[in-house]
Write a protein that holds these residues in place. Sequence first.
Motif, mmCIF file in Angstrom:
data_model
loop_
_atom_site.group_PDB
_atom_site.id
_atom_site.type_symbol
_atom_site.label_atom_id
_atom_site.label_comp_id
_atom_site.label_asym_id
_atom_site.label_seq_id
_atom_site.Cartn_x
_atom_site.Cartn_y
_atom_site.Cartn_z
ATOM 1 N N THR A 10 0.808 -1.219 0.000
ATOM 2 C CA THR A 10 0.000 0.000 0.000
ATOM 3 C C THR A 10 0.845 1.274 0.000
ATOM 4 O OG1 THR A 10 -0.177 -0.066 2.405
ATOM 5 C CG2 THR A 10 -1.951 -1.107 1.129
ATOM 6 N N LEU A 13 0.239 3.172 -3.371
ATOM 7 C CA LEU A 13 -1.098 3.579 -3.775
ATOM 8 C C LEU A 13 -1.218 5.097 -3.724
ATOM 9 C CD1 LEU A 13 -3.310 0.984 -1.875
ATOM 10 C CD2 LEU A 13 -2.595 0.948 -4.258
ATOM 11 N N ARG A 15 -3.627 8.371 -3.177
ATOM 12 C CA ARG A 15 -4.839 8.722 -2.452
ATOM 13 C C ARG A 15 -5.549 9.852 -3.182
ATOM 14 N NH1 ARG A 15 -5.378 11.616 3.114
ATOM 15 N NH2 ARG A 15 -7.562 11.180 3.555
ATOM 16 N N GLY A 16 -6.871 9.703 -3.338
ATOM 17 C CA GLY A 16 -7.642 10.728 -4.004
ATOM 18 C C GLY A 16 -9.038 10.820 -3.434
ATOM 19 N N ILE A 17 -9.754 11.853 -3.869
ATOM 20 C CA ILE A 17 -11.126 12.043 -3.416
ATOM 21 C C ILE A 17 -12.018 12.373 -4.610
ATOM 22 C CG2 ILE A 17 -10.493 12.785 -1.082
ATOM 23 C CD1 ILE A 17 -11.066 15.682 -2.003
ATOM 24 N N ASP A 33 -1.297 14.637 1.247
ATOM 25 C CA ASP A 33 -1.083 13.358 0.573
ATOM 26 C C ASP A 33 -2.128 13.061 -0.509
ATOM 27 O OD1 ASP A 33 -3.168 12.901 2.376
ATOM 28 O OD2 ASP A 33 -2.534 10.860 2.806
ATOM 29 N N ILE A 34 -3.037 13.991 -0.776
ATOM 30 C CA ILE A 34 -4.022 13.798 -1.847
ATOM 31 C C ILE A 34 -3.302 13.978 -3.185
ATOM 32 C CG2 ILE A 34 -6.092 14.742 -2.957
ATOM 33 C CD1 ILE A 34 -6.758 13.252 -0.411
#
Length: 141
Positions: A10, A13, A15-17, A33-34
């Motif tokens: 992980t 990976l 990170r997104g929204i 971290d987005i």
Amino acid sequence: MHLTNKKMDTTKLLRGIDISHYNSINIENLPKDIAFVAIKASQGETNHDPLFQGFYHALKNIRPDIIKIPYHFFDFEADPVKQVENILNRGVAYMSIGTGPLMLDLEADSGSEQERFVIHNRALCIERVNAFKTALFADPR
């Protein structure tokens, strides 16, 4: 060849929204971290998310490090070619640096009319998604 049950790493990976007019979000306060933000741009043949342009340009100006991914909420009962026109007419240079590929959101709320339509018309729905993809890739924008 051996198949193993390896644990996913992980640490690699991203990170997104996902944001739309349903969210109250301050771009300046996004966690560092987005890596990407999927922004609802349009839905169906004519609906536009009223906050898309604001979110898109705020990300572009305030957080240029974040990849912006405009998305279209697909309507299985609507004309797929008109849906392509809708998303492409949102005023975004989809191939510009910092903008990710257009994303297609395929879903239907449980128990909704849309879900019933999909259940009873699966082949037609697949045809319409494929027609959307064909029309999108054929457009020179």
